[in-house]
Design a protein around this motif. Structure first.
Motif, mmCIF file in Angstrom:
data_model
loop_
_atom_site.group_PDB
_atom_site.id
_atom_site.type_symbol
_atom_site.label_atom_id
_atom_site.label_comp_id
_atom_site.label_asym_id
_atom_site.label_seq_id
_atom_site.Cartn_x
_atom_site.Cartn_y
_atom_site.Cartn_z
ATOM 1 N N ASP A 1 0.851 -1.180 0.000
ATOM 2 C CA ASP A 1 0.000 0.000 0.000
ATOM 3 C C ASP A 1 0.885 1.228 0.000
ATOM 4 O OD1 ASP A 1 0.132 -1.177 2.945
ATOM 5 O OD2 ASP A 1 0.120 0.999 3.094
ATOM 6 N N LYS A 2 0.303 2.377 -0.325
ATOM 7 C CA LYS A 2 1.027 3.634 -0.373
ATOM 8 C C LYS A 2 1.441 4.056 1.023
ATOM 9 C CE LYS A 2 -1.701 5.162 -4.331
ATOM 10 N NZ LYS A 2 -2.662 6.146 -4.805
ATOM 11 N N THR B 1 -3.961 -2.311 6.979
ATOM 12 C CA THR B 1 -3.454 -1.190 6.181
ATOM 13 C C THR B 1 -3.439 0.101 7.003
ATOM 14 O OG1 THR B 1 -4.239 -2.177 4.114
ATOM 15 C CG2 THR B 1 -3.832 0.187 4.101
ATOM 16 N N LEU B 2 -4.507 0.336 7.739
ATOM 17 C CA LEU B 2 -4.565 1.507 8.609
ATOM 18 C C LEU B 2 -3.441 1.482 9.637
ATOM 19 C CD1 LEU B 2 -5.975 4.005 9.925
ATOM 20 C CD2 LEU B 2 -7.346 2.362 11.234
ATOM 21 N N GLU C 1 -8.187 9.763 7.077
ATOM 22 C CA GLU C 1 -8.586 10.657 5.991
ATOM 23 C C GLU C 1 -7.671 10.483 4.783
ATOM 24 O OE1 GLU C 1 -8.488 14.472 7.822
ATOM 25 O OE2 GLU C 1 -10.461 14.255 8.793
ATOM 26 N N GLY C 2 -6.379 10.290 5.022
ATOM 27 C CA GLY C 2 -5.445 10.073 3.928
ATOM 28 C C GLY C 2 -5.736 8.793 3.168
ATOM 29 N N LEU C 3 -6.092 7.746 3.890
ATOM 30 C CA LEU C 3 -6.441 6.486 3.235
ATOM 31 C C LEU C 3 -7.705 6.635 2.403
ATOM 32 C CD1 LEU C 3 -5.664 3.956 6.115
ATOM 33 C CD2 LEU C 3 -4.425 4.196 3.955
ATOM 34 N N GLU D 1 -10.215 7.161 -2.999
ATOM 35 C CA GLU D 1 -11.002 7.933 -3.966
ATOM 36 C C GLU D 1 -10.192 8.195 -5.229
ATOM 37 O OE1 GLU D 1 -12.177 11.430 -1.911
ATOM 38 O OE2 GLU D 1 -13.612 10.371 -0.594
ATOM 39 N N GLU D 2 -8.881 8.469 -5.070
ATOM 40 C CA GLU D 2 -8.023 8.676 -6.230
ATOM 41 C C GLU D 2 -7.915 7.410 -7.069
ATOM 42 O OE1 GLU D 2 -4.285 10.096 -4.908
ATOM 43 O OE2 GLU D 2 -5.041 12.028 -4.210
ATOM 44 N N ASP D 3 -7.771 6.261 -6.391
ATOM 45 C CA ASP D 3 -7.664 4.994 -7.101
ATOM 46 C C ASP D 3 -8.954 4.685 -7.860
ATOM 47 O OD1 ASP D 3 -5.109 4.671 -6.151
ATOM 48 O OD2 ASP D 3 -5.687 3.366 -4.493
#
Length: 243
Positions: free
Chosen positions: A4-5, A204-205, A230-232, A237-239
């Motif tokens: 993950d990022k 992931t969190l 919020e970043g996740l 949403e970007e993905d």
């Protein structure tokens, strides 16, 4: 393990820290709701309908921990797919009278189906028990051996489902402890209704939160946990938009 990022959108990339694999103890299992039936059945091998049981579940639900803890509880042997594949026939025969847990059993069936069939038959003949864990049920495992296919199709299967909110709460505490963090009740109460009900989302969190804690050099309080969540959400949403 999935990737993950890392890092906030405007900040420097953060390292994904590596933590020791927790020692698996049966008493350390988080049991209830989503995995209660599977853990309960695994705990009573003498009550299994056959000498084998398969436990399935979604990514990062704790199958490896369960397999290791089960082997430890019954004085048995835990093996990865690679470890099983490296065993000679004599070693398999020596293990068949005991308790053996096979991780990523679908990979074993696909790559080492002949030894798996032999071992399955040895276990049955010698009165041992084998616990197989995988993310998919045995009906979907690849094998070209009809006899193995028949045995896989008749194997009892216990399934671990995605977590409910009570399980998310317990898994957040456990995931934090594994990363040498402690979440306050306030932080957990904030996260539980907002995080997806999945083991992947929990891990992931916590991976991201752990990285942010290492950069910030402070405890994982509510404000930091909110920013990470919020970043996740923004990443997702970007993905979705890119797709």
């Amino acid at each position: 393990m999935t990737s993950d990022k890392n890092g906030s959108q405007d900040g420097p990339a953060q390292p994904l820290l590596s933590f020791p694999v927790p020692v698996a103890h049966w008493d350390g299992l988080i049991s209830g709701g989503p995995n209660e039936a599977a853990v309960g059945l695994a705990s009573r091998p003498e009550a299994w309908a056959t000498h084998a049981l398969c436990v399935t579940g979604p990514a990062r639900c704790g199958l490896t921990y369960l397999a290791r803890a089960w082997a430890g509880r019954f004085g048995g042997q835990y093996m990865t797919a690679a470890e099983f594949g490296a065993l000679k026939l004599g070693a398999l025969d020596g293990l068949a009278g005991g308790y053996v847990a096979l991780d990523d059993a679908d990979m074993i069936a696909a790559r080492r189906d002949e030894p798996l069939l032999l071992f399955y038959n040895m276990i049955a003949a010698k009165g041992g028990r084998v616990l197989l864990v995988a993310h998919t049920g045995p009906a979907g495992w690849r094998t070209g051996i009809a006899d193995l296919r028949s045995r896989l199709n008749s194997m009892p299967v216990a399934e671990i489902s995605q977590p409910d909110e009570a399980h998310v709460r317990a898994r957040l505490r456990a995931a934090a402890a594994q990363r040498f963090m402690k979440l306050s009740p306030e932080t957990i109460n904030y996260l539980v209704p907002r995080i997806d009900l999945s083991y992947e989302a929990i891990e992931t969190l916590m991976d991201r939160l752990s990285g942010e804690v290492s950069i910030a050099g402070k405890a994982p309080g509510l404000a930091l946990a909110r920013l990470v969540l919020e970043g996740l959400d923004e990443d997702r949403e970007e993905d979705e938009g890119a797709g």
